[in-house]
Design a protein around this motif. Structure first.
Motif, PDB file in Angstrom:
ATOM      1  N   VAL A 193       0.853  -1.186   0.000  1.00 34.04           N
ATOM      2  CA  VAL A 193       0.000   0.000   0.000  1.00 34.04           C
ATOM      3  C   VAL A 193       0.891   1.239   0.000  1.00 34.04           C
ATOM      4  O   VAL A 193       1.747   1.391   0.876  1.00 34.04           O
ATOM      5  CB  VAL A 193      -0.921   0.021   1.237  1.00 34.04           C
ATOM      6  CG1 VAL A 193      -1.896   1.185   1.140  1.00 34.04           C
ATOM      7  CG2 VAL A 193      -1.676  -1.293   1.356  1.00 34.04           C
ATOM      8  N   PRO A 194       0.719   2.145  -0.955  1.00 31.99           N
ATOM      9  CA  PRO A 194       1.619   3.310  -1.044  1.00 31.99           C
ATOM     10  C   PRO A 194       1.373   4.305   0.068  1.00 31.99           C
ATOM     11  O   PRO A 194       0.223   4.517   0.493  1.00 31.99           O
ATOM     12  CB  PRO A 194       1.264   3.914  -2.409  1.00 31.99           C
ATOM     13  CG  PRO A 194      -0.156   3.512  -2.643  1.00 31.99           C
ATOM     14  CD  PRO A 194      -0.289   2.143  -2.034  1.00 31.99           C
ATOM     15  N   PRO A 195       2.417   4.969   0.560  1.00 29.37           N
ATOM     16  CA  PRO A 195       2.228   6.058   1.531  1.00 29.37           C
ATOM     17  C   PRO A 195       1.577   7.250   0.851  1.00 29.37           C
ATOM     18  O   PRO A 195       1.668   7.422  -0.373  1.00 29.37           O
ATOM     19  CB  PRO A 195       3.660   6.373   1.977  1.00 29.37           C
ATOM     20  CG  PRO A 195       4.533   5.913   0.851  1.00 29.37           C
ATOM     21  CD  PRO A 195       3.841   4.736   0.239  1.00 29.37           C
ATOM     22  N   LEU A 196       0.925   8.089   1.626  1.00 25.23           N
ATOM     23  CA  LEU A 196       0.185   9.225   1.071  1.00 25.23           C
ATOM     24  C   LEU A 196       1.100  10.180   0.323  1.00 25.23           C
ATOM     25  O   LEU A 196       0.696  10.772  -0.684  1.00 25.23           O
ATOM     26  CB  LEU A 196      -0.555   9.956   2.197  1.00 25.23           C
ATOM     27  CG  LEU A 196      -1.446  11.129   1.771  1.00 25.23           C
ATOM     28  CD1 LEU A 196      -2.494  10.690   0.770  1.00 25.23           C
ATOM     29  CD2 LEU A 196      -2.105  11.764   2.985  1.00 25.23           C
ATOM     30  N   ARG A 197       2.350  10.333   0.773  1.00 24.64           N
ATOM     31  CA  ARG A 197       3.257  11.289   0.137  1.00 24.64           C
ATOM     32  C   ARG A 197       3.569  10.927  -1.314  1.00 24.64           C
ATOM     33  O   ARG A 197       4.047  11.760  -2.085  1.00 24.64           O
ATOM     34  CB  ARG A 197       4.554  11.398   0.934  1.00 24.64           C
ATOM     35  CG  ARG A 197       5.318  10.095   1.052  1.00 24.64           C
ATOM     36  CD  ARG A 197       6.541  10.233   1.928  1.00 24.64           C
ATOM     37  NE  ARG A 197       7.160   8.937   2.200  1.00 24.64           N
ATOM     38  CZ  ARG A 197       6.805   8.142   3.196  1.00 24.64           C
ATOM     39  NH1 ARG A 197       5.834   8.515   4.014  1.00 24.64           N
ATOM     40  NH2 ARG A 197       7.400   6.986   3.375  1.00 24.64           N
ATOM     41  N   GLU A 198       3.300   9.661  -1.714  1.00 25.31           N
ATOM     42  CA  GLU A 198       3.556   9.226  -3.090  1.00 25.31           C
ATOM     43  C   GLU A 198       2.303   9.289  -3.968  1.00 25.31           C
ATOM     44  O   GLU A 198       2.360   8.914  -5.131  1.00 25.31           O
ATOM     45  CB  GLU A 198       4.102   7.797  -3.081  1.00 25.31           C
ATOM     46  CG  GLU A 198       5.469   7.658  -2.413  1.00 25.31           C
ATOM     47  CD  GLU A 198       5.967   6.213  -2.422  1.00 25.31           C
ATOM     48  OE1 GLU A 198       5.283   5.351  -3.023  1.00 25.31           O
ATOM     49  OE2 GLU A 198       7.032   5.961  -1.826  1.00 25.31           O
ATOM     50  N   ARG A 199       1.190   9.768  -3.400  1.00 22.72           N
ATOM     51  CA  ARG A 199      -0.078   9.708  -4.122  1.00 22.72           C
ATOM     52  C   ARG A 199      -0.498  11.029  -4.760  1.00 22.72           C
ATOM     53  O   ARG A 199      -1.581  11.109  -5.350  1.00 22.72           O
ATOM     54  CB  ARG A 199      -1.174   9.193  -3.187  1.00 22.72           C
ATOM     55  CG  ARG A 199      -0.972   7.746  -2.783  1.00 22.72           C
ATOM     56  CD  ARG A 199      -2.021   7.269  -1.804  1.00 22.72           C
ATOM     57  NE  ARG A 199      -3.367   7.492  -2.291  1.00 22.72           N
ATOM     58  CZ  ARG A 199      -4.465   7.199  -1.594  1.00 22.72           C
ATOM     59  NH1 ARG A 199      -4.351   6.687  -0.380  1.00 22.72           N
ATOM     60  NH2 ARG A 199      -5.653   7.423  -2.110  1.00 22.72           N
ATOM     61  N   GLY A 200       0.346  12.061  -4.663  1.00 25.48           N
ATOM     62  CA  GLY A 200       0.126  13.308  -5.401  1.00 25.48           C
ATOM     63  C   GLY A 200      -1.252  13.907  -5.239  1.00 25.48           C
ATOM     64  O   GLY A 200      -1.658  14.328  -4.149  1.00 25.48           O
ATOM     65  N   GLU A 201      -1.995  13.932  -6.344  1.00 27.05           N
ATOM     66  CA  GLU A 201      -3.300  14.606  -6.393  1.00 27.05           C
ATOM     67  C   GLU A 201      -4.334  13.997  -5.460  1.00 27.05           C
ATOM     68  O   GLU A 201      -5.352  14.629  -5.140  1.00 27.05           O
ATOM     69  CB  GLU A 201      -3.827  14.558  -7.834  1.00 27.05           C
ATOM     70  CG  GLU A 201      -3.957  13.131  -8.370  1.00 27.05           C
ATOM     71  CD  GLU A 201      -4.136  13.090  -9.874  1.00 27.05           C
ATOM     72  OE1 GLU A 201      -4.974  13.848 -10.396  1.00 27.05           O
ATOM     73  OE2 GLU A 201      -3.452  12.279 -10.527  1.00 27.05           O
ATOM     74  N   ASP A 202      -4.100  12.787  -4.990  1.00 28.89           N
ATOM     75  CA  ASP A 202      -5.065  12.157  -4.087  1.00 28.89           C
ATOM     76  C   ASP A 202      -5.169  12.877  -2.750  1.00 28.89           C
ATOM     77  O   ASP A 202      -6.177  12.751  -2.053  1.00 28.89           O
ATOM     78  CB  ASP A 202      -4.680  10.688  -3.825  1.00 28.89           C
ATOM     79  CG  ASP A 202      -4.874   9.813  -5.045  1.00 28.89           C
ATOM     80  OD1 ASP A 202      -5.537  10.260  -5.997  1.00 28.89           O
ATOM     81  OD2 ASP A 202      -4.354   8.685  -5.053  1.00 28.89           O
ATOM     82  N   ILE A 203      -4.140  13.621  -2.377  1.00 34.60           N
ATOM     83  CA  ILE A 203      -4.176  14.359  -1.104  1.00 34.60           C
ATOM     84  C   ILE A 203      -5.347  15.332  -1.096  1.00 34.60           C
ATOM     85  O   ILE A 203      -6.100  15.408  -0.113  1.00 34.60           O
ATOM     86  CB  ILE A 203      -2.844  15.106  -0.870  1.00 34.60           C
ATOM     87  CG1 ILE A 203      -1.703  14.090  -0.653  1.00 34.60           C
ATOM     88  CG2 ILE A 203      -2.958  16.056   0.321  1.00 34.60           C
ATOM     89  CD1 ILE A 203      -0.335  14.720  -0.545  1.00 34.60           C
ATOM     90  N   VAL A 204      -5.539  16.051  -2.197  1.00 37.00           N
ATOM     91  CA  VAL A 204      -6.645  17.008  -2.276  1.00 37.00           C
ATOM     92  C   VAL A 204      -7.987  16.279  -2.299  1.00 37.00           C
ATOM     93  O   VAL A 204      -8.940  16.680  -1.620  1.00 37.00           O
ATOM     94  CB  VAL A 204      -6.494  17.900  -3.519  1.00 37.00           C
ATOM     95  CG1 VAL A 204      -7.720  18.800  -3.685  1.00 37.00           C
ATOM     96  CG2 VAL A 204      -5.230  18.748  -3.411  1.00 37.00           C
ATOM     97  N   LEU A 205      -8.082  15.198  -3.062  1.00 40.43           N
ATOM     98  CA  LEU A 205      -9.329  14.426  -3.126  1.00 40.43           C
ATOM     99  C   LEU A 205      -9.730  13.920  -1.741  1.00 40.43           C
ATOM    100  O   LEU A 205     -10.893  14.019  -1.338  1.00 40.43           O
ATOM    101  CB  LEU A 205      -9.172  13.237  -4.071  1.00 40.43           C
ATOM    102  CG  LEU A 205      -9.165  13.518  -5.571  1.00 40.43           C
ATOM    103  CD1 LEU A 205      -8.893  12.236  -6.342  1.00 40.43           C
ATOM    104  CD2 LEU A 205     -10.492  14.114  -6.006  1.00 40.43           C
ATOM    105  N   LEU A 206      -8.767  13.378  -1.021  1.00 39.16           N
ATOM    106  CA  LEU A 206      -9.041  12.855   0.314  1.00 39.16           C
ATOM    107  C   LEU A 206      -9.420  13.981   1.276  1.00 39.16           C
ATOM    108  O   LEU A 206     -10.332  13.837   2.091  1.00 39.16           O
ATOM    109  CB  LEU A 206      -7.830  12.088   0.836  1.00 39.16           C
ATOM    110  CG  LEU A 206      -7.592  10.718   0.199  1.00 39.16           C
ATOM    111  CD1 LEU A 206      -6.157  10.257   0.433  1.00 39.16           C
ATOM    112  CD2 LEU A 206      -8.571   9.690   0.750  1.00 39.16           C
ATOM    113  N   ALA A 207      -8.704  15.101   1.185  1.00 37.48           N
ATOM    114  CA  ALA A 207      -8.995  16.235   2.064  1.00 37.48           C
ATOM    115  C   ALA A 207     -10.427  16.730   1.840  1.00 37.48           C
ATOM    116  O   ALA A 207     -11.160  17.014   2.800  1.00 37.48           O
ATOM    117  CB  ALA A 207      -7.994  17.357   1.817  1.00 37.48           C
ATOM    118  N   GLU A 208     -10.846  16.817   0.587  1.00 39.20           N
ATOM    119  CA  GLU A 208     -12.208  17.271   0.275  1.00 39.20           C
ATOM    120  C   GLU A 208     -13.248  16.255   0.760  1.00 39.20           C
ATOM    121  O   GLU A 208     -14.326  16.624   1.223  1.00 39.20           O
ATOM    122  CB  GLU A 208     -12.337  17.511  -1.230  1.00 39.20           C
ATOM    123  CG  GLU A 208     -11.530  18.726  -1.700  1.00 39.20           C
ATOM    124  CD  GLU A 208     -11.498  18.864  -3.216  1.00 39.20           C
ATOM    125  OE1 GLU A 208     -11.831  17.861  -3.897  1.00 39.20           O
ATOM    126  OE2 GLU A 208     -11.153  19.953  -3.711  1.00 39.20           O
TER     127      GLU A 208
END
Length: 451
Positions: A313-328
């Motif tokens: 399972v990748p760490p969040l720091r490697e997931r780029g644009e997913d940080i914004v999607l998850l935050a929203e």
């Protein structure tokens, strides 16, 4: 598929025989071959539609490179022939590599017969004149897994391939990456989805509770055993058993677990009668596989039992644009939960999130957004509303404020836990939430550090 001609290449004679018997009523012709050196000649002499190609022929090596070599040979000379790769161990990444080199699909053995037939049928249908429109990559939110980054699309693809199999799966990843969500997603996409999904945090079980929780007990087995009780294995019968934090169990517990997995039966405490269990096993740990393979810490024979396939399972720091999607996503969830009318994240808040490395991963992001929603009095979240996990922020400060020059991580963790417990006057729930830990994990650390 009645007009299909299929060639199966594998050095396992039993597999060739079984596959030929399975496919013969469903296709026009089945050819089998145990020696890959002969497959090019067979392709020249026969009009083959699909090749089922094993990835390994040298049992002492098992690198999968043999299969990739023959795949490239086939695609070079017979580009219209579809190739389905066969793999028997946890080489999902290698199998995905084969797709990039021209394979149409891959399948993991032992497979479900229906799964193999469906895979071949799908590939054969795509050979027919009417082309199928391919779905474009979109944001995915399947069973709580949110993301549209390339690394998450790759993870979803792997899950779709391994979930329908009966293979035991080991999920690897840092704390807070969502390994439990991955386990649940595998169950929901599996052939056992209508049956129970039973989760056990085995790392939190003491030596005395381990057997009674997992294997059950009979009335009178010990002082408080006032009635018969089924263990988690029996509750998961015909379904999926998820053993979380498996890297933290003792060697003695490992021996007991291995015995059950080998025998496919449990013996409840106070009984001598084994009870058969049919479960699909998923395990998870934040311990790297190389560390887990140290036999002074973990039995290698158990690793092989639980790790037919592994999912990283990748760490969040490697997931780029997913940080914004998850935050929203978390913003909407907590705005609804706390009855707040918060429209969104301001640009400076988004920049702050994108620039942070999230050592606590998705769990830390969730914690930060929840706290921002609770504390905000505005209609949008600003950068100053977002504070990251105190445990991540406190560690370096506490180390140097105390005059310590040590880089001992255990001492740093001990001080952070002690500080949180003092701040909340011993309230486990509040301290655990601030530290980004579960209550069970905090209890274990309190016992470990004698706090």
């Amino acid at each position: 598929m009645k007009k299909a001609r299929i060639l199966v290449v594998d050095d396992d004679q039993d597999l060739l025989t079984a596959t030929r018997i399975l496919l013969r009523p469903n296709v026009k012709e089945v050819l089998v071959e145990h020696n890959p050196e002969r497959l090019m000649g067979l392709l020249e002499k026969n009009d083959i539609d699909i090749v089922l190609l094993d990835m390994n022929y040298k049992s002492a090596i098992n690198t999968g490179n043999e299969g990739l070599f023959w795949l490239n040979k086939i695609k070079e000379k017979f580009p219209k022939v579809d190739v389905v790769m066969i793999t028997a161990y946890g080489a999902v990444d290698l199998a995905v590599k084969s797709l990039k080199q021209g394979a149409s699909d891959f399948i993991v053995k032992p497979w479900q017969n229906e799964q193999l037939l469906q895979t071949l049928q799908t590939i054969y249908n795509e050979r027919l004149p009417t082309p199928k429109a391919k779905a474009q990559p979109t944001e995915r939110d399947q069973h709580g897994l949110i993301g549209k980054s390339a690394i998450m699309e790759d993870l979803h693809y792997k899950l779709d391939k391994v979930a329908p199999t009966e293979a035991n799966i080991l999920i690897l990843g840092e704390n807070g990456t969502g390994k439990d969500l991955i386990a649940n997603a595998i169950h929901q996409r599996s052939l056992r989805q209508r049956e129970s999904f039973v989760k056990v945090d085995v790392g939190a079980l003491t030596e005395t509770l381990f057997e009674s929780e997992l294997f059950g007990y009979k009335k009178g087995a010990f002082t408080d055993a006032r009635e018969d009780r089924k263990g988690r294995f029996e509750h998961a019968h015909l379904g999926t058993l998820f053993l979380d934090e498996i890297g933290n169990i003792s060697l003695q517990q490992q021996a007991k677990l291995l015995s059950v997995l080998q025998n496919r039966a449990v013996v409840p405490l106070g009984s001598s009668q084994p009870i058969p269990v049919d479960i699909r096993l998923i395990s998870a740990t934040n311990v790297p596989l190389k560390v887990l393979a140290d036999e002074s810490r973990f039995r290698k024979d158990l690793i092989y039992r639980i790790n037919t396939l592994e999912i990283q399972v990748p760490p969040l720091r490697e997931r780029g644009e997913d940080i914004v999607l998850l935050a929203e996503h978390f913003l909407k969830f907590y705005s609804d939960k706390y009855h707040k009318n918060i429209a969104g994240l301001e640009s400076n808040a988004l920049s702050k999130l994108k620039g942070y490395h999230f050592p606590g991963n998705v769990r830390e992001l969730q914690y930060s957004i929840e706290r921002a929603v609770i504390m905000s009095d505005q209609q949008s979240i600003r950068a100053e509303d977002i504070l990251f996990s105190p445990i991540e922020q406190q560690l370096p400060e506490e180390r140097f404020d105390s005059g310590m020059e040590s880089h001992n991580l255990e001492e740093i963790e001990r001080k952070a836990i002690k500080s949180a417990m003092e701040r909340y006057n011993g309230n486990i729930s509040k301290a655990a939430k601030e530290l980004g830990l579960t209550r069970a994990a905090l209890y274990r650390r309190l016992e470990k550090y004698n706090l």
